[in-house]
Design a protein around this motif. Structure first.
Motif: not given
Length: 244
Positions: A12-32
């Protein structure tokens, strides 16, 4: 009690900055994601069944002990409406098998317009390989019958306990020796979050229904604004005996 808490989906794009660091590429979100939660409910398969190779990559990208529940294809539940289930069930399980030991329960979420058919449900459940954990989430009131409950119990399938508006919208039947709970929308502010009282009530229901060694899977589907992330963290602490 091993309550496995996560969210329904992770991309979910709006989780960037909430669960995921803002600069983390989406391809690494599952690992995060897997650094925060030990389970996730994958709803990708509902819209388009991932290839075995994609399931295998998800297995490789997650740590040992991580569990991925899989929401069954809408082709089976919404288009075929449980009719002729053998081929779509076989295809789903053939692909999902690439998750290996990461594969958790399969969720059958039925259309809200699909009225009860205990025979069709039984025939569908019979198509899954022995030992597969199946959770069923009916959404039409006609399903709340002794016949349906009997089919679920005889097949060892869990009735999915669903919440909407911070209250149960399904009977609290325990039809298997494991459980499955979905949180769709809370009433707290900011919407659609769940408040502490609602989460405590659900933790108590789960503790009252299952023994301490039972597996219970709980997924938050209230994704807007990162509400699912906040509530899943709180619920995980609650079910572990901590403060939400």
């Amino acid at each position: 009690m091993p309550v496995h808490v996560g969210t329904s989906g992770w991309q979910y794009r709006d989780w960037s900055g909430i669960l995921y660091p803002p600069d983390l590429p989406q391809r690494l979100w599952l690992e995060a994601y897997a650094e925060h939660f030990r389970t996730v409910e994958s709803n990708n398969a509902f819209y388009r069944l991932p290839s075995p190779e994609i399931f295998a990559r998800w297995r490789e990208r997650t740590p040992p002990g991580f569990v991925m529940a899989v929401k069954a294809s809408r082709y089976l539940t919404h288009i075929k409406r449980l009719r002729d289930p053998k081929e779509p069930v076989h295809r789903l399980m053939e692909h999902a098998a690439s998750l290996g030991e990461r594969l958790g329960p399969i969720l059958l979420q039925l259309p809200p317009t699909l009225q009860a058919d205990a025979g069709a449900l039984d025939a569908c459940l019979a198509c899954f390989p022995a030992g597969t954990r199946i959770a069923v989430e009916p959404r039409h009131a006609s399903w709340w019958t002794a016949a349906v409950r009997g089919v679920l119990s005889e097949r060892g399938a869990a009735l999915c306990w669903a919440d909407r508006g911070s209250r149960p919208v399904t009977p609290l039947w325990r039809t298997a020796d494991w459980g499955y709970v979905r949180f769709h929308e809370g009433r707290a502010d900011p919407a659609p979050r769940y408040g502490r009282t609602a989460l405590r009530s659900w933790a108590e229901r789960i503790a009252d229904a299952w023994p301490a060694d039972a597996d219970v899977f709980a997924y938050f589907n209230n994704d807007p604004g990162g509400a699912a992330v906040v509530n899943a963290h709180s619920f995980e602490r609650l079910t572990a005996g901590g403060d939400p």
